[in-house]
Design an enzyme around this catalytic site. Structure first.
Site, PDB file in Angstrom:
ATOM      1  N   ARG A 115      86.011  12.154  35.332  1.00  0.00           N
ATOM      2  CA  ARG A 115      85.493  13.480  35.705  1.00  0.00           C
ATOM      3  C   ARG A 115      84.602  14.118  34.650  1.00  0.00           C
ATOM      4  O   ARG A 115      83.978  15.133  34.943  1.00  0.00           O
ATOM      5  CB  ARG A 115      86.647  14.420  36.086  1.00  0.00           C
ATOM      6  CG  ARG A 115      87.122  14.204  37.484  1.00  0.00           C
ATOM      7  CD  ARG A 115      88.016  15.317  37.989  1.00  0.00           C
ATOM      8  NE  ARG A 115      88.638  14.871  39.238  1.00  0.00           N
ATOM      9  CZ  ARG A 115      89.858  15.195  39.632  1.00  0.00           C
ATOM     10  NH1 ARG A 115      90.594  16.004  38.897  1.00  0.00           N
ATOM     11  NH2 ARG A 115      90.343  14.734  40.763  1.00  0.00           N
ATOM     12  N   ASP A 163      92.934  20.294  36.868  1.00  0.00           N
ATOM     13  CA  ASP A 163      92.208  19.951  38.092  1.00  0.00           C
ATOM     14  C   ASP A 163      91.105  20.957  38.418  1.00  0.00           C
ATOM     15  O   ASP A 163      90.319  20.736  39.340  1.00  0.00           O
ATOM     16  CB  ASP A 163      93.195  19.824  39.261  1.00  0.00           C
ATOM     17  CG  ASP A 163      94.164  18.663  39.038  1.00  0.00           C
ATOM     18  OD1 ASP A 163      93.791  17.707  38.340  1.00  0.00           O
ATOM     19  OD2 ASP A 163      95.300  18.729  39.533  1.00  0.00           O
ATOM     20  N   SER A 201     101.036  18.950  44.566  1.00  0.00           N
ATOM     21  CA  SER A 201     102.005  18.477  43.559  1.00  0.00           C
ATOM     22  C   SER A 201     103.436  18.703  44.050  1.00  0.00           C
ATOM     23  O   SER A 201     104.297  17.841  43.907  1.00  0.00           O
ATOM     24  CB  SER A 201     101.846  19.263  42.258  1.00  0.00           C
ATOM     25  OG  SER A 201     100.747  18.811  41.550  1.00  0.00           O
ATOM     26  N   GLN A 224     102.785  14.234  35.119  1.00  0.00           N
ATOM     27  CA  GLN A 224     103.193  13.057  35.886  1.00  0.00           C
ATOM     28  C   GLN A 224     104.098  12.175  35.052  1.00  0.00           C
ATOM     29  O   GLN A 224     105.121  11.688  35.526  1.00  0.00           O
ATOM     30  CB  GLN A 224     101.964  12.276  36.356  1.00  0.00           C
ATOM     31  CG  GLN A 224     101.140  13.053  37.380  1.00  0.00           C
ATOM     32  CD  GLN A 224      99.921  12.310  37.855  1.00  0.00           C
ATOM     33  OE1 GLN A 224      99.526  11.303  37.243  1.00  0.00           O
ATOM     34  NE2 GLN A 224      99.311  12.780  38.913  1.00  0.00           N
ATOM     35  N   SER A 280     101.008  15.123  29.979  1.00  0.00           N
ATOM     36  CA  SER A 280     100.897  14.779  31.393  1.00  0.00           C
ATOM     37  C   SER A 280     102.181  15.115  32.138  1.00  0.00           C
ATOM     38  O   SER A 280     103.255  14.604  31.811  1.00  0.00           O
ATOM     39  CB  SER A 280     100.580  13.282  31.540  1.00  0.00           C
ATOM     40  OG  SER A 280     100.916  12.836  32.836  1.00  0.00           O
TER      41      SER A 280
END
Ligand code: S3P
Length: 438
Positions: A364, A333, A21, A174, A172
């Site tokens: 996932r 993650d 990241s 991102q 998020s």
């Protein structure tokens, strides 16, 4: 197929590869500068190489050389300033490969250029990943962006942006980072409020580069003791960003696979050094603590504004636990590993509030459940997570990585802890985040 056999006692000291990241962000933010930035220990992986190529495509001068650190390059980036892309690459097609972070962050910067047009596209998995979560707020800022029904290719044209006050519909980092980067290019202040705490590497790096950025407690409705609060982040337009050097700490998400292997394989003691322990990344440590795993953290000196230290893990018995919404972004993650850990308890481990897992490199929830069940786990999918009934062991068998690097690594660790070993189909996907493993 790559085979991972049951391991004997794991002992030793390890320095994990550099943080993925932070590497992406370092390259992007260095390219916004006008002078040379030295990124010390940039992750050498498929994803982070995509970011270096993208920075070159938009006109930055990027020189990578070997580094002393394992799995790393030393990278020198000479950017062309905040408005550099418009001057140097008025039109470019950018291949983001498999890199979701590049896909979500870069449009924030490009959208605020005075002119120019860019097209971001990538591999088969990236073409399934939602981008409306970034095009929606960017449009509110006045950006010209479009996608194919909410997925890549994503087209972005430079235009004049205005600051907004935006509450993220999904927690998020991102999306938060994309809006903050656009905020650097926009008129007035841009405010982003997160519903749950998410990783704050962008905020830390922007502050180190001289941006006007501040972060305050967003007033989480139920303040839970010891829990990280959600944040409201405000950024102002920036004329220039500058930093001489960005050191990158070790990646907690990569270290987590070794940590969990140490806990699950008998008689182990592993020390992980120079690893990032930013509280917005290490939700897994709190979960391990609740499960009774013998893990100790030794805080060291921060590296480039990021908390850093050593983690020592030993094998030991585990108790089942519950992981719910507030902890999800801090562990996002590592949630596949929580599924694996759950198999080695004698109770029921439940992960909920994690529907975001369905939008990662693979779905996932589906791939973790299918993968672990195929090697003997008693695991059921839920719409927003999964539940695992621990049996204290895992038989082994075959696990398909489905092109997802975290699944490939999960299969490897599961093999070491299993009775009969695990064959990982498509293990080369691990090279997306883990150097020399594919
Ligand atoms: C990342 C944030 C997380 C994480 C991803 C990397 C980042 O995604 O899953 O691997 O670098 O900001 P979201 O922010 O979309 O949850």
């Amino acid at each position: 197929m790559t085979r991972f056999d049951p391991a004997g006692p794991l002992r030793g000291t390890l320095r994990p590869p550099p943080d993925k990241s932070i590497s992406h962000r370092a390259a992007l933010i260095a390219a916004m500068g006008e002078t040379e930035t030295h990124i010390r220990g940039y992750l050498d992986s498929a994803d982070t190489r995509s970011t270096l190529r993208a920075m070159t495509a938009i006109g930055a001068d990027v020189q990578a050389s070997p580094s002393a650190a394992p799995g790393a390059f030393d990278v020198r980036v000479h950017g062309n300033g905040m408005r550099g892309p418009a001057r140097k690459s008025a039109e470019a097609s950018i291949d983001v490969g498999n890199a979701g972070t590049l896909l979500r962050l870069l449009p924030g910067w490009l959208a605020g250029q005075r002119e120019g047009h860019w097209r971001l596209d990538g591999d088969e998995s990236i073409r399934r990943r939602p981008v409306d979560r970034v095009t929606d707020p960017l449009r509110l800022m006045g950006a010209e962006v479009s996608s194919r029904r909410g997925t890549p290719p994503l087209e972005v044209s430079g235009s004049k942006l205005r600051g907004i006050d935006y509450r993220l519909p999904v927690a998020s980092a991102q999306v938060k980072s994309c809006v903050l980067l656009a905020g650097l290019m926009a008129e007035g202040e841009t405010v982003v409020t997160e519903p749950e705490p998410t990783r704050d590497h962008t905020e830390r790096l922007l502050a180190a580069c001289g941006a006007q950025i501040r972060s305050e407690d967003a007033g989480t409705p139920v303040a839970i003791r010891g829990r990280l609060p959600a944040r409201r982040v405000t950024v102002s337009a920036a004329e220039r960003l500058e930093v001489d050097e960005i050191p990158v700490p070790g990646d907690f998400s990569s270290a987590a696979f070794v940590l969990v292997a140490a806990i699950l394989v008998g008689k182990a003691e592993v020390r992980i050094e120079e690893v990032g322990i930013n509280p917005s990344r290490v939700g897994l440590l709190g979960i391990l603590h609740r499960m009774g795993a013998p893990v100790e953290v030794e805080e060291g000196r921060p590296l480039g504004g990021e908390p850093c230290g050593a983690i020592v893990a030993r094998s030991g018995p585990l108790e089942a636990t519950r992981v719910s919404a507030g902890e999800i972004p801090l562990t996002i993650d590592e949630l596949p590993l929580v599924g694996l850990l759950g198999c080695f308890t004698d109770g029921e481990t439940v992960v909920s509030g994690a529907e975001e897992l369905r939008h990662k490199e693979s779905d996932r929830i589906a791939t973790v459940v299918e993968g672990l069940r195929g090697i003997g786990a008693k695991i059921e999918a839920e719409p927003d997570g999964f539940r695992v009934k621990g049996t204290g062991r895992l038989a082994g068998g075959t696990l398909d990585a489905h092109g997802d690097h975290r699944l490939a690594m999960l299969g490897a660790v599961a093999g070491l802890a299993s009775d009969d070993g695990v064959e990982v189909e498509g293990f080369e996907a691990a090279g997306i985040s883990y150097p020399s493993s594919g």
